[in-house]
Motif scaffolding. Structure first.
Motif, PDB file in Angstrom:
ATOM      1  N   SER A  92       0.843  -1.199   0.000  1.00 11.10           N
ATOM      2  CA  SER A  92       0.000   0.000   0.000  1.00 11.10           C
ATOM      3  C   SER A  92       0.876   1.245   0.000  1.00 11.10           C
ATOM      4  CB  SER A  92      -0.911  -0.008   1.231  1.00 11.10           C
ATOM      5  OG  SER A  92      -0.147  -0.040   2.415  1.00 11.10           O
ATOM      6  N   GLY A  93       0.478   2.222  -0.801  1.00  5.03           N
ATOM      7  CA  GLY A  93       1.247   3.461  -0.899  1.00  5.03           C
ATOM      8  C   GLY A  93       2.540   3.303  -1.658  1.00  5.03           C
ATOM      9  N   GLY A  94       2.687   2.159  -2.373  1.00  7.97           N
ATOM     10  CA  GLY A  94       3.903   1.940  -3.149  1.00  7.97           C
ATOM     11  C   GLY A  94       5.081   1.466  -2.339  1.00  7.97           C
ATOM     12  N   ARG A  95       4.889   1.265  -1.019  1.00  6.60           N
ATOM     13  CA  ARG A  95       5.986   0.797  -0.180  1.00  6.60           C
ATOM     14  C   ARG A  95       6.180  -0.709  -0.357  1.00  6.60           C
ATOM     15  NH1 ARG A  95       4.053   3.252   5.474  1.00  6.60           N
ATOM     16  NH2 ARG A  95       2.096   2.450   4.616  1.00  6.60           N
ATOM     17  N   PRO A  96       7.430  -1.191  -0.319  1.00  2.00           N
ATOM     18  CA  PRO A  96       7.672  -2.627  -0.507  1.00  2.00           C
ATOM     19  C   PRO A  96       7.085  -3.451   0.633  1.00  2.00           C
ATOM     20  CG  PRO A  96       9.691  -1.501   0.153  1.00  2.00           C
ATOM     21  CD  PRO A  96       8.677  -0.444  -0.144  1.00  2.00           C
ATOM     22  N   ALA A  97       6.548  -4.601   0.313  1.00  2.00           N
ATOM     23  CA  ALA A  97       5.969  -5.499   1.308  1.00  2.00           C
ATOM     24  C   ALA A  97       6.479  -6.910   1.065  1.00  2.00           C
ATOM     25  CB  ALA A  97       4.443  -5.466   1.225  1.00  2.00           C
ATOM     26  N   ALA A  98       6.661  -7.657   2.134  1.00  2.00           N
ATOM     27  CA  ALA A  98       7.135  -9.037   2.032  1.00  2.00           C
ATOM     28  C   ALA A  98       5.976  -9.976   1.765  1.00  2.00           C
ATOM     29  CB  ALA A  98       7.842  -9.444   3.317  1.00  2.00           C
ATOM     30  N   GLU A  99       6.158 -10.870   0.803  1.00  2.00           N
ATOM     31  CA  GLU A  99       5.138 -11.871   0.486  1.00  2.00           C
ATOM     32  C   GLU A  99       5.718 -13.270   0.687  1.00  2.00           C
ATOM     33  OE1 GLU A  99       2.794 -13.630  -3.409  1.00  2.00           O
ATOM     34  OE2 GLU A  99       3.348 -11.518  -3.385  1.00  2.00           O
ATOM     35  N   PRO A 100       5.265 -14.024   1.716  1.00  2.00           N
ATOM     36  CA  PRO A 100       5.733 -15.398   1.889  1.00  2.00           C
ATOM     37  C   PRO A 100       5.308 -16.259   0.702  1.00  2.00           C
ATOM     38  CG  PRO A 100       4.595 -14.591   3.852  1.00  2.00           C
ATOM     39  CD  PRO A 100       4.306 -13.622   2.758  1.00  2.00           C
ATOM     40  N   VAL A 101       6.225 -17.093   0.226  1.00  2.00           N
ATOM     41  CA  VAL A 101       5.940 -17.924  -0.948  1.00  2.00           C
ATOM     42  C   VAL A 101       5.948 -19.404  -0.604  1.00  2.00           C
ATOM     43  CG1 VAL A 101       6.701 -18.534  -3.280  1.00  2.00           C
ATOM     44  CG2 VAL A 101       6.901 -16.171  -2.490  1.00  2.00           C
ATOM     45  N   ALA A 102       6.997 -19.866   0.073  1.00  2.00           N
ATOM     46  CA  ALA A 102       7.121 -21.297   0.386  1.00  2.00           C
ATOM     47  C   ALA A 102       8.001 -21.450   1.617  1.00  2.00           C
ATOM     48  CB  ALA A 102       7.711 -22.050  -0.796  1.00  2.00           C
ATOM     49  N   ALA A 103       7.925 -22.592   2.265  1.00  2.00           N
ATOM     50  CA  ALA A 103       8.688 -22.816   3.488  1.00  2.00           C
ATOM     51  C   ALA A 103       8.992 -24.287   3.682  1.00  2.00           C
ATOM     52  CB  ALA A 103       7.927 -22.271   4.696  1.00  2.00           C
ATOM     53  N   ALA A 104      10.040 -24.541   4.474  1.00  2.00           N
ATOM     54  CA  ALA A 104      10.414 -25.916   4.845  1.00  2.00           C
ATOM     55  C   ALA A 104      10.843 -25.926   6.301  1.00  2.00           C
ATOM     56  CB  ALA A 104      11.548 -26.431   3.961  1.00  2.00           C
ATOM     57  N   ARG A 105      10.642 -27.035   6.965  1.00  2.00           N
ATOM     58  CA  ARG A 105      11.082 -27.208   8.348  1.00  2.00           C
ATOM     59  C   ARG A 105      12.294 -28.123   8.371  1.00  2.00           C
ATOM     60  NH1 ARG A 105       7.158 -27.138  13.271  1.00  2.00           N
ATOM     61  NH2 ARG A 105       7.509 -24.965  12.684  1.00  2.00           N
ATOM     62  N   VAL A 106      13.318 -27.713   9.144  1.00  2.00           N
ATOM     63  CA  VAL A 106      14.579 -28.463   9.236  1.00  2.00           C
ATOM     64  C   VAL A 106      14.687 -29.052  10.638  1.00  2.00           C
ATOM     65  CG1 VAL A 106      17.087 -28.325   8.999  1.00  2.00           C
ATOM     66  CG2 VAL A 106      15.626 -26.828   7.612  1.00  2.00           C
ATOM     67  N   PRO A 107      14.461 -30.357  10.804  1.00  2.00           N
ATOM     68  CA  PRO A 107      14.531 -30.968  12.137  1.00  2.00           C
ATOM     69  C   PRO A 107      15.939 -30.889  12.729  1.00  2.00           C
ATOM     70  CG  PRO A 107      13.386 -32.395  10.582  1.00  2.00           C
ATOM     71  CD  PRO A 107      14.035 -31.318   9.770  1.00  2.00           C
ATOM     72  N   VAL A 108      16.027 -30.679  14.029  1.00  2.00           N
ATOM     73  CA  VAL A 108      17.307 -30.554  14.721  1.00  2.00           C
ATOM     74  C   VAL A 108      18.182 -31.784  14.507  1.00  2.00           C
ATOM     75  CG1 VAL A 108      18.353 -30.486  17.024  1.00  2.00           C
ATOM     76  CG2 VAL A 108      16.526 -28.903  16.444  1.00  2.00           C
ATOM     77  N   GLU A 109      17.567 -32.968  14.489  1.00  2.00           N
ATOM     78  CA  GLU A 109      18.377 -34.185  14.358  1.00  2.00           C
ATOM     79  C   GLU A 109      19.089 -34.283  13.018  1.00  2.00           C
ATOM     80  OE1 GLU A 109      13.978 -35.602  13.954  1.00  2.00           O
ATOM     81  OE2 GLU A 109      15.115 -34.158  15.150  1.00  2.00           O
ATOM     82  N   ASP A 110      18.680 -33.479  12.038  1.00  2.00           N
ATOM     83  CA  ASP A 110      19.334 -33.519  10.731  1.00  2.00           C
ATOM     84  C   ASP A 110      20.675 -32.806  10.724  1.00  2.00           C
ATOM     85  OD1 ASP A 110      17.195 -34.938   9.797  1.00  2.00           O
ATOM     86  OD2 ASP A 110      16.403 -33.349   8.508  1.00  2.00           O
ATOM     87  N   PHE A 111      20.943 -31.946  11.735  1.00  2.00           N
ATOM     88  CA  PHE A 111      22.213 -31.224  11.716  1.00  2.00           C
ATOM     89  C   PHE A 111      22.971 -31.281  13.039  1.00  2.00           C
ATOM     90  CE2 PHE A 111      18.800 -28.050  12.389  1.00  2.00           C
ATOM     91  CZ  PHE A 111      19.172 -27.521  13.618  1.00  2.00           C
ATOM     92  N   THR A 112      22.631 -32.231  13.895  1.00  2.00           N
ATOM     93  CA  THR A 112      23.347 -32.359  15.162  1.00  2.00           C
ATOM     94  C   THR A 112      24.196 -33.615  15.236  1.00  2.00           C
ATOM     95  OG1 THR A 112      21.283 -33.240  16.116  1.00  2.00           O
ATOM     96  CG2 THR A 112      21.793 -30.927  16.540  1.00  2.00           C
ATOM     97  N   VAL A 113      24.328 -34.346  14.129  1.00  2.00           N
ATOM     98  CA  VAL A 113      25.247 -35.479  14.086  1.00  2.00           C
ATOM     99  C   VAL A 113      26.662 -34.927  13.963  1.00  2.00           C
ATOM    100  CG1 VAL A 113      25.960 -37.515  12.792  1.00  2.00           C
ATOM    101  CG2 VAL A 113      23.535 -36.957  12.998  1.00  2.00           C
ATOM    102  N   GLY A 114      27.576 -35.408  14.786  1.00  2.00           N
ATOM    103  CA  GLY A 114      28.944 -34.920  14.724  1.00  2.00           C
ATOM    104  C   GLY A 114      29.178 -33.779  15.702  1.00  2.00           C
ATOM    105  N   PRO A 115      30.440 -33.377  15.860  1.00  2.00           N
ATOM    106  CA  PRO A 115      30.797 -32.331  16.832  1.00  2.00           C
ATOM    107  C   PRO A 115      30.441 -30.949  16.325  1.00  2.00           C
ATOM    108  CG  PRO A 115      32.722 -32.978  15.590  1.00  2.00           C
ATOM    109  CD  PRO A 115      31.619 -33.896  15.152  1.00  2.00           C
TER     110      PRO A 115
END
Length: 203
Positions: A92-115
């Motif tokens: 509105s008023g020509g000001r830029p606005a964010a439009e969500p398009v797509a999303a994914a969820r990243v489970p913690v167990e996918d990146f906690t293997v290893g030190p």
């Protein structure tokens, strides 16, 4: 009071993560057209969020590229972090606005293997942000995640990992070439992760 050796699980510590959102593939906006100008990604946790820059390519045809690292705090006990693909539209008023398009969820167990410091290269199925109430597949996001609290000092700055082609069949199959190359640049073994199934935000 639990006795020593009773098997009582200790709570998971809070973590500081460096998430490099490399690229996305085959992303479309609500009208069905490929995502083009102004595409950017936002990494969300329960306590923080961080955006990448907007892709300057005005005609990326749904394949935006960032290769940009952001840092976020992940609270103790959090099950996942979320990656959201957005675009900038005139509001509105020509000001830029964010439009969500797509999303994914990243489970913690996918990146906690290893030190801490171990590099995990992952690809996730994206889903529509669901304004219509229907969750549909909407491309793939490629990213790397590593825990930086407690990690040994880096010996040198590694180049950003190349955007490898994500496989269509989602499942924890071996590491891809791009993951091996990025890990080798940090002097670390490749993470045991390939393309895995992501879940829509809110599920």
């Amino acid at each position: 009071m639990a006795r020593k050796g009773s098997g009582t699980a200790m709570p998971a510590p809070a973590m500081t993560l460096e998430v490099t959102v490399v690229s996305a593939e085959g992303v479309r906006v609500a009208s069905g057209r490929p995502l083009c100008r102004g595409a950017y990604a936002v990494v969300h946790t329960a306590s923080s969020s961080a955006p990448t820059r907007a892709d300057a390519d005005a005609d990326c045809h749904g394949f935006p590229y960032w290769a940009e690292a952001v840092r976020v705090a992940l609270p103790a006990g959090a099950p996942a972090l979320d990656v959201e693909i957005c675009c900038t539209r005139a509001g509105s008023g020509g000001r830029p606005a964010a439009e969500p398009v797509a999303a994914a969820r990243v489970p913690v167990e996918d990146f906690t293997v290893g030190p801490p410091g171990h590099l995990h290269c992952l690809s996730y199925r994206l889903f529509d942000s669901g304004r219509s109430g229907v969750r549909r597949r909407n491309g793939i996001v490629n990213l790397t995640v590593r825990r930086i609290d407690g990690a040994p000092p880096a010996q040198g700055k590694a180049p950003p990992p190349p955007a490898g082609k994500a496989v269509d069949a989602a499942g924890p199959s071996g590491s891809g070439v791009s993951c091996c190359a990025a890990a080798a640049g940090l002097g670390k073994p490749a993470a045991p992760a390939g393309a895995v199934m992501g879940y829509p935000v809110g599920c």
